[in-house]
Scaffold this active site. Structure first.
Site, PDB file in Angstrom:
ATOM      1  N   LYS B  84       0.865  -1.172   0.000  1.00 40.91           N
ATOM      2  CA  LYS B  84       0.000   0.000   0.000  1.00 40.91           C
ATOM      3  C   LYS B  84       0.906   1.227   0.000  1.00 40.91           C
ATOM      4  O   LYS B  84       1.962   1.221   0.668  1.00 40.91           O
ATOM      5  CB  LYS B  84      -0.864  -0.040   1.263  1.00 40.91           C
ATOM      6  N   SER B 159      -9.722   1.352   3.305  1.00 36.92           N
ATOM      7  CA  SER B 159      -8.898   2.194   2.473  1.00 36.92           C
ATOM      8  C   SER B 159      -7.857   1.421   1.649  1.00 36.92           C
ATOM      9  O   SER B 159      -7.314   1.968   0.702  1.00 36.92           O
ATOM     10  CB  SER B 159      -8.167   3.198   3.358  1.00 36.92           C
ATOM     11  N   SER B 183      -9.805  -1.212   7.331  1.00 38.58           N
ATOM     12  CA  SER B 183      -9.241  -0.951   6.005  1.00 38.58           C
ATOM     13  C   SER B 183      -8.539  -2.127   5.350  1.00 38.58           C
ATOM     14  O   SER B 183      -8.167  -2.048   4.187  1.00 38.58           O
ATOM     15  CB  SER B 183      -8.262   0.224   6.078  1.00 38.58           C
TER      16      SER B 183
END
Lengths: 486, 491, 97
Positions: B84, B159, B183
Site C-alpha cells: 500500500k 482504504s 481498512s
C-alpha cells in the site's frame, strides 16, 4: 502609591545527552546545518518516537536536587501548533503530569558588602517537565532558513511560582539554579549557546495587595545580564504606567527584550489565543519512576552548593568571600578539597586557587564555565607548593612565581625551585652582611625605628628581600635586623 | 509462456514458493508474469499508483542468483509482494494517495520493508488507497479510483482498496495493507480474498504513514489463510523503533495451522446480526456458523452491548489523532508547497488547501474541533473512556469463547459514488470492523460465499490478543472445507 | 466559539488546522459535521463514572532506550525532498508573528 513587582521565571534547559529525546540521532552544538537528523527528527511520514532513558534520569536528578516530588507515573502529551522550526507541528511535552512537582531553589541575596554573606531564601517551584527542543530559524530579508540540528534535543522546563520580587532576586534565582544544574552536570547551561533560556512573567501591584496584577511575559532574555536588565526595565515600565494612572493599559501580552536598545517591546500577538489541543501522545507509552531508581539517583546526588559553602566556612575556617569564589564551581571546590587532603593548609591553598590559579586560567583564555579543563596543575602539586612555603623552603612571593611556571609547564614545584635556584636562603652569615649593608645605606628608617616607630623596620626588610631576590626567609631577616639595630 | 503465466498469476504464494523451490520457474519469470498481468488489467482496475518494472526485475534476478547458489533467504524469496502506498521503501514514492506527497521519495525503509527485504521478496509496486487511509471505498484517492475486479462499476472497499483489488485481479500474489477501522478486512471481504489485521503492536508501525496511531495496524492480504500465515511470520515481531510494538515470541504460523484442530467455542455476538445487515450476507455467515457447529464446535451467543457506541468513539479518536499526525504535511520540508505564498503562514494554509482532498480536510477539521479548547473532555476524553468499556465487552465475551464470528461488512460491494456524498453513510460501512481496532484485537476476513449478483461475501473472525496462530487455524479449518478462495473474477 | 453545540465554528477550527477552505467547503462541512456531531451525541448519555480512559490498547510502562547515538541522515538525505533550500537549510518565506 508604592508598587512591588511579582516575577515568575520559566527556564528551559537543554539536557546534555548523546542522542535526542525521542530518537537516537546525535546531539551536538555548532555542526553544519541539518547534519544531525534522521526520519524522526525530520518528521517524515511513518517516523515514530522512542524515549531516551538518560533524559528521564537526568530530569529526575534535577527534581531530586531541587526537592521536587517525583511523579509515580507520567505521560507524554502533544502540544499542537504550527511553526517552521517545529518539524511535526506538535511538540512532545508533558501537560498535566510533569515528572517533577513542587520543589524550590535556594537563593542568596546580595549581602551588605561583598565580604558578608547575604540572606538566603527558598524560591518555590511549580513544576519541572521534560519536552523536546525545536529547530533553529535564521531570519534574512524576506525569508528565513531552517536548521533542524537542534530539533528533538531533550529540554527541561523549570517553572517557578510567582515568588520573586525584584530583578536582583530573579538574577540570584537564575544564578543559583544554574549552579545547581552545573553541580549535577546535566547541562552546560551556556546561555550564549541557548542551553539555558529564560522567560519571565512580570506583574506589578500596590504594596500590600494580595492579588496579582496583569501578567506580561518577557522573552529573549538571552544572557544572565539580559535577565536582570530586561526585568528591571519591565518593572519600571509597568510601575511608571501605574503611577501615571495608566495601569489599565498593561495588558496580558508577550514582549521581547531588546538588549541593544534596552527596552521591551510588544510582540504582535498572534491573531488568536493559543489553543494547543493537548492530548496524550498515542505513539508513546507512559513512564514510571521506581522507588529503587529514585533512591539510587538520590544517593548519588552531589552535595548541594550552599551546603558545601557552609561546610567550607566551618570545616576549613575559610572566609565567606573565598568560599563564594570556590563553591559555585563544583570542580573548583572539589579541586580545593583534593589539595587540602594532600597538605592541610586550607587557607593557603584556597588563596592560591582563588587568586593565582584563576587569574592564570583566565589569562590563558580558558572557558570559565569549566576553568579547570586542561589545567596542568594537579591538586596534589598545588598542595606540594603550599607545603614548600610552610616548610620555609620558599617564600610566598616566590611560590606565586613558581605557580605561574607550573601552570605553563605542568612541572612539579620542587623541580622548578631546584632548577631555577629559588630555594630560600638561610645562610645567617650572608644574610647578616646584607642586613648590615642595608642598615648602613638607609639611615632614615633606621633612625625612625630607633625613635620607636616599629613599622619602619618593614622598609629595611623590603630592601633585604630585594637584595636577595626574595629568597631570604622573612622571619630570619626580621630577627637579624632587630638584633643588629638593638 | 502465455499459458504458463495464465497459470501463474492466480497461484497462491505457497504454490509459487514450491515452484521456485523445485526450480520449475524462476523469480524473473514469475515477476514478469505479474508485470504483464498488471499491464493487461490495470487500465480497468487501477490498483497501482506506480511501479518500477526494472527495479522489480532486478530484485527478481538477485533472488534467482541466491537460489542458484542454494541460499534463498526464506520461503518467499523471489515471490512478489506489493505494498500500500503509505509504507516507506527507500527510493520509492510514498504518496499516501495524496497530492501533498505526490513528489515525495522516501529516504528510508519501514520496518516491514526491512523484514521483507531480509526475506528476499520482490517488492512490486505501490498500491492505491483512500488518501492517508481515510475512507472505505478508495474513492478518496487523489490520483485514481480503483475498481472492484468482480464488478468494475463497484468499489473495492477501502482504504486498502488497491491492496485487495490487485490480489483479486491477479496482479500480485501477496500484498500489505493497513487497517485503522477495517481498512484491510472490509476490502478483503468485498474483493473475495483473505485479509488480516493482527493484534495492535504485533507488527511495527515504523515507516507506516500514521492515520490514527492508537488504531493503525499493518496486515497481509492473500488468496489463502496459509499465505497470510506465511507473510505474517515474516513481518511480525518486536521493533524497538515503535514504542507500541509488543515484545512477544512469534510462533511458526504456518505450522500452527495444522497443529491446532479445535473444537473451539465460537461466540456469535448478536449485535452484529441486527438491522442493516443484508439478508444474503447474513445467510452466508450463518452457513459458516453451521459449518463450525457440524465440526463439533460449541456455538455460543454472546453480547457486545456497547457496539453501537463504537462508531462515534472511533471517529472521535481517529480524527483527533489524525488532525495531529497530519500536521507534519505542512509545505515546509518535503511536501507540496503552494506557489502562492507571501509568508510562512500562507505556506501552511495554501499548501494544505491544495494538497489535501476533501475527506482529509473534513476529518482534520473534525479532529481539530474535538480537541479544541472546551471540547476535549466531552469528546476525546469521553471517547477514550467509552473505548475502555467497548474493550471490556470483548474481553468478557472472550472469557467463554475462543473466537468471535461476524459478518465483515453489512453489504457486498456498493457502486462507485453511491455513498460518497454522505460521509456518515460511508462511515457506517465500517460498523462491524471498527470495534476490533478500538479493542486492539486481531481480526481477519475470509470469503464465505457469493451474492446472487456474484459478489464476494466475507466472514470476520475476531481473536484474542496475540492469538493469531489460533485465529488463523480456525479460519483455515473453514477455508480447507470450502472452495471460495479458488474462485476468481473474470477480467 | 459556536453557539449551537452541534455547530462547528469552521473558521476558528480551520485556522487552528491551518487549512484554507472555500466558502462552499465551509458550508458543506458545517452541515455534514453537524450531522456527525448529532451522531456523536450517543456518547453523552453513557455513564463513564470511574472508567479509566484508554490511551493504548496494551499499555506498558517505560519503553526506553539507552542513550546511544545511531547514524542519521546526511544533509543531502535530510533535504532530498525539500524543493526550497539553500546552504543545506530549508527556505521558508518570511515568518510573521
Amino acid at each position: 502609591m508604592e508598587y512591588e513587582a511579582v516575577i515568575g521565571l520559566e527556564v528551559h534547559v537543554q539536557l546534555k545527552t548523546q542522542s535526542k529525546m525521542f530518537t537516537r540521532a546525535r546531539c551536538a552544538y555548532g555542526e553544519a546545518p541539518n547534519t544531525l537528523t534522521n526520519p524522526v527528527v525530520m518528521a517524515l511520514p511513518g517516523a515514530l518516537p522512542v524515549m531516551n532513558k538518560e533524559a528521564i534520569r537526568k530530569t529526575v536528578q534535577v527534581g531530586l536536587m531541587l526537592g521536587c516530588e517525583i511523579a509515580q507515573s507520567c505521560k507524554w502529551d502533544r502540544k499542537n501548533y504550527f511553526y517552521p522550526d517545529s518539524p511535526k507541528n506538535y511538540q512532545i511535552s508533558q501537560y498535566d503530569q510533569p515528572i517533577c512537582d513542587g520543589g524550590f531553589v535556594e537563593i542568596e541575596m546580595p549581602g551588605p558588602s561583598r565580604n558578608v554573606m547575604g540572606e538566603h531564601r527558598k524560591v518555590k517551584l511549580t513544576r519541572i517537565h521534560l519536552e523536546e527542543d525545536v529547530g533553529k530559524l535564521t531570519h534574512y530579508d524576506g525569508e528565513s532558513l531552517v536548521d533542524y540540528n537542534r530539533a528533538g534535543r531533550p529540554l527541561i522546563e523549570i517553572v517557578s511560582e510567582p515568588d520573586l520580587f525584584s530583578a536582583d532576586e530573579a538574577f540570584a534565582y537564575l544564578t543559583s539554579l544554574r549552579t545547581h544544574l552545573l553541580y549535577l552536570g546535566v547541562s552546560d547551561c551556556d546561555m550564549e549557546k541557548g542551553q539555558l533560556r529564560c522567560d519571565a512573567n512580570i506583574s506589578v501591584r500596590p504594596k500590600g495587595q494580595k492579588e496579582l496584577g496583569v501578567k506580561v511575559e518577557i522573552k529573549n532574555l538571552n544572557s544572565i545580564s539580559g535577565v536582570r536588565n530586561g526585568i528591571t526595565y519591565e518593572i519600571k515600565r509597568q510601575i511608571a504606567l501605574c503611577q501615571k494612572g495608566e495601569g489599565a493599559s498593561i495588558v496580558q501580552e508577550t514582549r521581547s527584550w531588546d538588549a541593544d536598545k534596552g527596552i521591551t517591546f510588544s510582540m504582535r500577538s498572534k491573531e488568536m489565543a493559543h489553543d494547543y489541543r493537548y492530548f496524550p501522545d498515542p505513539d508513546l507509552m507512559p513512564v514510571r519512576v521506581s522507588e529503587e531508581i529514585k533512591k539510587t539517583l538520590a544517593d548519588a546526588l552531589p552535595e548541594r552548593p550552599f551546603a558545601k559553602q557552609e561546610r567550607f566556612m566551618k570545616e576549613y575556617n575559610l572566609p565567606y568571600t573565598i568560599t563564594s569564589v570556590l563553591c559555585p564551581d563544583k570542580a573548583l571546590s572539589d579541586y580545593f578539597e583534593s589539595a587540602v587532603k594532600a597538605h592541610n593548609n586550607p587557607k593557603a591553598i584556597a588563596n592560591f586557587i582563588a587568586n593565582d590559579l584563576l587569574r592564570e586560567l583566565s589569562n590563558a583564555g580558558c572557558d570559565m564555565a569549566h576553568p579547570l579543563e586542561g589545567c596542568k596543575i594537579q591538586p596534589e602539586a598545588l598542595a606540594e607548593l603550599a607545603k614548600l612555603v610552610d616548610e620555609g623552603m620558599i617564600s610566598k612571593q616566590i611560590a606565586q612565581d613558581v605557580l605561574v611556571i607550573m601552570f605553563e609547564t605542568g612541572d612539579a614545584p620542587e623541580k622548578i625551585v631546584e632548577e631555577k635556584g629559588l630555594k630560600q636562603s638561610s645562610d645567617t652569615g650572608e644574610l647578616e652582611s646584607i642586613c648590615s649593608e642595608v642598615i648602613a645605606n638607609n639611615p632614615k628608617p633606621v633612625q625612625e625605628f630607633k625613635d620607636g616607630k616599629d613599622t619602619a623596620i618593614n622598609a629595611l626588610k623590603g630592601q633585604v628581600m630585594k637584595a636577595t631576590k626574595g629568597k631570604a626567609n622573612p622571619k630570619m631577616v626580621d630577627d637579624i635586623l632587630r638584633k643588629l639595630l638593638s | 509462456m502465455t499459458t504458463m503465466t495464465e497459470h501463474l498469476f492466480y497461484k497462491t504464494a505457497t504454490e509459487l514458493s514450491a515452484l521456485l523451490e523445485k526450480k520449475e520457474i524462476t523469480s524473473v519469470e514469475l515477476t514478469k508474469a505479474f508485470i504483464e498481468r498488471t499491464k493487461a488489467t490495470d487500465d480497468s482496475v487501477k490498483a497501482f499508483l506506480s511501479y518500477d518494472e526494472a527495479d522489480a526485475l532486478a530484485q527478481a534476478e538477485a533472488s534467482d542468483k541466491r537460489r542458484a547458489e542454494g541460499k534463498p533467504l526464506s520461503a518467499l524469496d523471489g515471490v512478489p509482494v506489493s505494498l500500500k502506498d503509505n509504507m516507506a521503501v527507500t527510493g520509492q514514492p510514498h504518496t499516501c494517495a495524496s497530492k501533498i506527497l505526490e513528489h515525495y521519495v522516501s529516504p528510508y525503509d519501514a520496518h516491514i520493508t526491512e523484514q521483507l527485504k531480509k526475506a528476499g521478496v520482490v517488492l512490486w509496486g505501490r498500491l492505491n488507497l483512500d488518501e492517508f487511509a481515510m475512507g472505505s471505498s478508495t474513492e478518496n484517492s487523489a490520483f485514481q479510483t480503483t475498481a472492484n475486479p468482480w464488478d468494475l462499476e463497484r468499489i473495492p472497499g477501502g482504504s486498502s482498496g488497491g491492496s485487495a483489488a490487485s490480489l483479486a485481479a491477479g496482479q500480485t500474489p501477496l500484498s500489505l495493507g493497513s487497517d485503522t477501522g477495517g481498512s484491510i478486512r472490509q476490502p478483503a471481504s468485498l474483493c473475495g480474498i483473505v485479509g488480516m489485521k493482527p493484534t495492535y503492536g504485533l507488527i511495527s508501525r515504523y515507516g507506516l504513514a500514521a492515520f490514527a496511531s492508537s488504531l493503525d495496524q499493518i496486515g497481509p492480504f492473500a488468496h489463502t489463510i496459509k499465505d497470510v500465515a506465511l507473510l505474517l511470520g515474516i513481518i511480525a515481531g518486536h521493533d524497538r523503533r515503535d514504542s507500541t510494538s509488543y515484545k512477544t515470541e512469534i510462533p511458526n504460523y504456518v505450522e500452527a495451522l495444522e497443529s491446532k484442530k479445535g473444537p473451539w467455542t465460537i461466540g456469535v455476538p448478536k449485535e452484529y446480526f441486527g438491522e442493516g445487515l443484508d439478508p444474503e450476507v447474513k445467510a452466508s455467515v450463518e452457513k459458516a456458523i453451521a459449518f463450525y457447529k457440524d465440526q463439533g464446535c460449541t456455538i455460543k451467543e454472546v453480547s457486545i452491548p456497547k457496539l453501537d457506541l463504537a462508531l462515534p468513539t472511533y471517529y472521535i479518536i481517529a480524527t483527533a489523532e489524525a488532525s495531529s499526525n497530519l500536521a507534519r504535511y505542512d509545505g515546509i520540508r518535503y511536501t507540496h508547497r503552494s506557489e502562492d505564498t507571501k509568508n510562512a503562514i500562507d505556506v501552511y494554509f495554501k499548501s494544505r488547501e491544495e494538497g489535501f482532498s476533501e475527506e482529509v480536510k473534513r476529518r482534520i477539521i473534525l479532529g481539530t474541533y474535538v480537541l479544541s479548547s472546551g471540547y476535549y473532555d466531552a469528546y476525546y476524553l469521553k471517547a477514550q473512556k467509552v473505548r475502555t468499556l467497548i474493550r471490556e465487552d470483548f474481553m468478557k465475551a472472550f472469557e467463554s469463547c475462543d473466537v468471535l464470528i461476524t459478518p465483515t461488512t453489512p453489504t457486498t460491494a456498493f457502486k462507485r459514488g453511491e455513498k460518497s456524498a454522505d460521509p456518515l453513510q460511508m462511515y457506517l460501512s465500517d460498523i462491524y470492523t471498527i470495534s476490533v481496532n478500538l479493542s486492539g484485537l486481531p481480526g481477519l476476513s475470509l470469503p464465505c460465499g457469493y451474492s446472487s449478483e456474484g459478489l464476494p461475501i466475507g466472514l470476520q473472525l475476531i481473536g484474542k490478543p496475540y492469538e493469531e496462530a489460533e485465529l488463523l487455524s480456525i479460519a483455515h479449518a473453514f477455508e480447507s472445507a470450502h472452495d471460495y478462495s479458488a474462485k476468481h473474477p473474470e477480467l | 466559539m459556536a453557539e449551537d453545540k452541534n455547530s462547528i465554528d469552521i473558521d476558528y477550527v480551520a485556522n487552528l488546522a491551518r487549512i484554507d477552505l472555500s466558502q462552499e467547503e465551509k458550508d458543506r462541512f458545517q452541515k455534514q459535521l453537524g450531522d456527525v456531531l448529532v451522531y456523536f451525541e450517543k456518547l453523552s448519555a453513557v455513564d463513564v463514572e470511574g472508567v479509566e480512559p484508554m490511551a493504548h490498547p496494551f499499555p506498558v510502562y517505560n519503553v526506553l532506550e539507552e542513550d546511544v547515538v545511531e547514524e542519521g541522515f546526511t544533509a543531502e538525505e535530510a533535504l532530498m525532498n525539500a524543493k526550497h533550500q539553500r546552504n543545506n537549510q530549508v527556505i521558508v518565506p518570511k515568518v510573521v508573528e
